[in-house]
Design an enzyme around this catalytic site. Structure first.
Site, PDB file in Angstrom:
ATOM      1  N   GLN A 223      -1.825  -7.435  -0.513  1.00  0.00           N
ATOM      2  CA  GLN A 223      -2.895  -8.218   0.117  1.00  0.00           C
ATOM      3  C   GLN A 223      -2.302  -9.119   1.201  1.00  0.00           C
ATOM      4  O   GLN A 223      -2.136 -10.316   1.007  1.00  0.00           O
ATOM      5  CB  GLN A 223      -3.588  -9.058  -0.967  1.00  0.00           C
ATOM      6  CG  GLN A 223      -4.749  -9.868  -0.492  1.00  0.00           C
ATOM      7  CD  GLN A 223      -5.991  -9.043  -0.304  1.00  0.00           C
ATOM      8  OE1 GLN A 223      -6.307  -8.192  -1.104  1.00  0.00           O
ATOM      9  NE2 GLN A 223      -6.707  -9.319   0.763  1.00  0.00           N
ATOM     10  N   PHE A 224      -1.969  -8.544   2.360  1.00  0.00           N
ATOM     11  CA  PHE A 224      -1.300  -9.311   3.406  1.00  0.00           C
ATOM     12  C   PHE A 224      -2.148 -10.466   3.915  1.00  0.00           C
ATOM     13  O   PHE A 224      -1.612 -11.451   4.420  1.00  0.00           O
ATOM     14  CB  PHE A 224      -0.867  -8.394   4.554  1.00  0.00           C
ATOM     15  CG  PHE A 224      -1.969  -8.035   5.513  1.00  0.00           C
ATOM     16  CD1 PHE A 224      -2.164  -8.777   6.660  1.00  0.00           C
ATOM     17  CD2 PHE A 224      -2.798  -6.951   5.266  1.00  0.00           C
ATOM     18  CE1 PHE A 224      -3.173  -8.446   7.555  1.00  0.00           C
ATOM     19  CE2 PHE A 224      -3.808  -6.614   6.143  1.00  0.00           C
ATOM     20  CZ  PHE A 224      -4.000  -7.368   7.297  1.00  0.00           C
ATOM     21  N   THR A 225      -3.459 -10.410   3.756  1.00  0.00           N
ATOM     22  CA  THR A 225      -4.306 -11.480   4.294  1.00  0.00           C
ATOM     23  C   THR A 225      -4.091 -12.814   3.587  1.00  0.00           C
ATOM     24  O   THR A 225      -4.441 -13.859   4.129  1.00  0.00           O
ATOM     25  CB  THR A 225      -5.801 -11.099   4.239  1.00  0.00           C
ATOM     26  OG1 THR A 225      -6.170 -10.835   2.887  1.00  0.00           O
ATOM     27  CG2 THR A 225      -6.078  -9.879   5.107  1.00  0.00           C
TER      28      THR A 225
END
Length: 145
Positions: free
Chosen positions: A78-80
């Site tokens: 989940q890079f966000t």
């Protein structure tokens, strides 16, 4: 590294309409890798997630970790979560690690969790995923190393 963990009664992840990972009871782990993160941090965060006592014991107190409670992990890249949201109305993603390094540390986190005896299911790194879950509590924590 950042792990947003949610205690769940069930969770699953789909890619292109196919379920690629699912658990019945345990933790949904949304995992972000930031610039400067390293192997030691990935292992430390995996150990922290596994040791975090957020499941009820026989007295209904949060005293059990996921393995003591018989739970599993569903780990989603989940890079966000690494987004810079301090200014403006659009998130910036310059804090995130380069994709190849993020994938390597994501895989290391998963493998270290397995090495510690956890049942780990995964999404597919960098895929467009649809995640479904039933948050138990709701109980959600932000862990960072």
């Amino acid at each position: 590294m950042i792990a947003l963990i949610q205690r769940v009664t069930n969770a699953s992840v789909q890619v292109e309409g196919n379920i690629v990972g699912q658990i019945k009871h345990g933790l949904l782990v949304l995992l972000a890798v930031e610039k400067g993160d390293h192997d030691k941090g990935a292992k430390r965060l995996a150990e922290k997630v596994l040791a975090y006592r957020i499941f009820a014991d026989e007295n209904d107190k949060m005293n059990l970790n996921v393995q003591q409670a018989g739970g599993e992990l569903l780990v989603i890249s989940q890079f966000t979560l690494a987004a810079d949201t301090k200014k403006g109305n659009r998130p910036g993603f310059s804090n995130g690690a380069e994709p190849s390094e993020a994938n390597r540390l994501y895989e290391l986190f998963n493998q270290h969790s397995r090495d510690k005896g956890a049942h780990v299911e995964n999404g597919i790194f960098a895929a467009n995923m649809q995640v479904s879950s039933t948050n138990d509590g709701p109980t959600t924590f932000w862990l960072q190393v």
